[in-house]
Design a protein around this motif. Structure first.
Motif, PDB file in Angstrom:
ATOM      1  N   MET A   1       0.839  -1.188   0.000  1.00  0.00           N
ATOM      2  CA  MET A   1       0.000   0.000   0.000  1.00  0.00           C
ATOM      3  C   MET A   1       0.876   1.241   0.000  1.00  0.00           C
ATOM      4  N   LEU A   3       0.796   5.710   0.587  1.00  0.00           N
ATOM      5  CA  LEU A   3       0.105   6.903   1.065  1.00  0.00           C
ATOM      6  C   LEU A   3       0.554   8.088   0.233  1.00  0.00           C
ATOM      7  N   THR A  48      -9.534   6.698  -0.299  1.00  0.00           N
ATOM      8  CA  THR A  48      -8.869   5.418  -0.529  1.00  0.00           C
ATOM      9  C   THR A  48      -9.302   4.863  -1.879  1.00  0.00           C
ATOM     10  N   ASN A  50      -7.717   2.027  -5.330  1.00  0.00           N
ATOM     11  CA  ASN A  50      -6.655   1.210  -5.913  1.00  0.00           C
ATOM     12  C   ASN A  50      -6.183   1.859  -7.201  1.00  0.00           C
ATOM     13  N   LYS A  54      -2.540  -1.529  -6.530  1.00  0.00           N
ATOM     14  CA  LYS A  54      -2.016  -1.157  -5.210  1.00  0.00           C
ATOM     15  C   LYS A  54      -3.068  -0.403  -4.435  1.00  0.00           C
ATOM     16  N   LYS A  55      -3.170  -0.728  -3.154  1.00  0.00           N
ATOM     17  CA  LYS A  55      -4.047   0.016  -2.246  1.00  0.00           C
ATOM     18  C   LYS A  55      -3.435   1.398  -2.043  1.00  0.00           C
ATOM     19  N   ILE A  56      -4.239   2.432  -2.263  1.00  0.00           N
ATOM     20  CA  ILE A  56      -3.782   3.819  -2.127  1.00  0.00           C
ATOM     21  C   ILE A  56      -4.614   4.522  -1.065  1.00  0.00           C
ATOM     22  N   TYR A  57      -3.930   5.181  -0.158  1.00  0.00           N
ATOM     23  CA  TYR A  57      -4.553   6.144   0.746  1.00  0.00           C
ATOM     24  C   TYR A  57      -4.060   7.501   0.263  1.00  0.00           C
ATOM     25  N   PHE A  79      -2.528   2.622  10.048  1.00  0.00           N
ATOM     26  CA  PHE A  79      -2.576   1.659   8.953  1.00  0.00           C
ATOM     27  C   PHE A  79      -1.287   0.855   8.795  1.00  0.00           C
ATOM     28  N   ILE A  81       1.735   1.808   7.783  1.00  0.00           N
ATOM     29  CA  ILE A  81       2.375   2.132   6.506  1.00  0.00           C
ATOM     30  C   ILE A  81       3.806   2.559   6.807  1.00  0.00           C
ATOM     31  N   ASP A  85       6.855   4.131   2.055  1.00  0.00           N
ATOM     32  CA  ASP A  85       5.683   4.021   1.182  1.00  0.00           C
ATOM     33  C   ASP A  85       4.826   5.287   1.196  1.00  0.00           C
TER      34      ASP A  85
END
Length: 186
Positions: A1, A3, A48, A50, A54-57, A79, A81, A85
């Motif tokens: 993930m 950020l 939030t 993808n 990839k998971k994106i915040y 989270f 992170i 990242d």
């Protein structure tokens, strides 16, 4: 993930300031990639989704520029992170207007938002420095960054925002030099 962090100030009169270009980039990413509606969390506006699997915040800190690190630390701790990242989008006087320079780590170069993040999470994160150019004439730097973009500059910032979103898959892979050259050569 990952950020994504966009730096800026949360007041309505700051919306078109040079210092708020990070907020503009996050807004463009949110719209382009259909991230969730912004929710107030972790002292910021969080979305939030993808991008390229990839998971994106993505967050716009509401703590004002000089305290951006408070928001970021809360979010990455919650989270889990890693700082490596985190990718921060921010204005930079030392980069030619309309250009970007992406890099990992380094000094804050006097940018108070970056100094705050360094204080709270260290320096091991990526930065996308968006060029706003230097003030012309006898304008104080603090006044310059808090001025609104003029109409031509707004068009330039919209172009760089589009170029960033078109090249986001390279950024998600953390190929920072390739990302910079790709965005700047569009």
């Amino acid at each position: 993930m990952l950020l994504f962090v966009g730096l800026g100030n949360p007041t309505p009169d700051s919306e078109k300031n040079r210092h708020n270009v990070g907020f503009k980039i996050i807004d463009t990413i949110n719209k382009e990639f259909g991230l969730t509606k912004q929710k107030p969390k972790f002292k910021g506006l969080l979305t939030t989704g993808n991008i390229d699997g990839k998971k994106i915040y993505a967050i716009k800190p509401l703590t004002f520029m000089n305290n951006s690190g408070v928001c970021i630390r809360e979010l990455i701790e919650y989270f889990k992170i890693d700082a490596e990242d985190v990718i921060v989008f921010h204005d930079d006087l030392d980069v030619e207007f309309g250009k970007i320079k992406a890099k990992f780590g380094g000094s804050s170069a006097g940018h108070n938002g970056i100094s705050s993040i360094d204080k709270f999470i260290g320096k091991d994160y990526s930065r996308v420095r968006i060029g706003i150019g230097k003030p012309k004439g006898n304008i104080n730097v603090a006044d310059y960054v808090l001025q609104n973009f003029d109409e031509d500059e707004i068009i330039g910032i919209e172009k760089i925002s589009k170029n960033i979103t078109e090249s986001i898959s390279i950024l998600v892979e953390k190929k920072l030099d390739l990302f910079s050259s790709t965005v700047n050569n569009k």
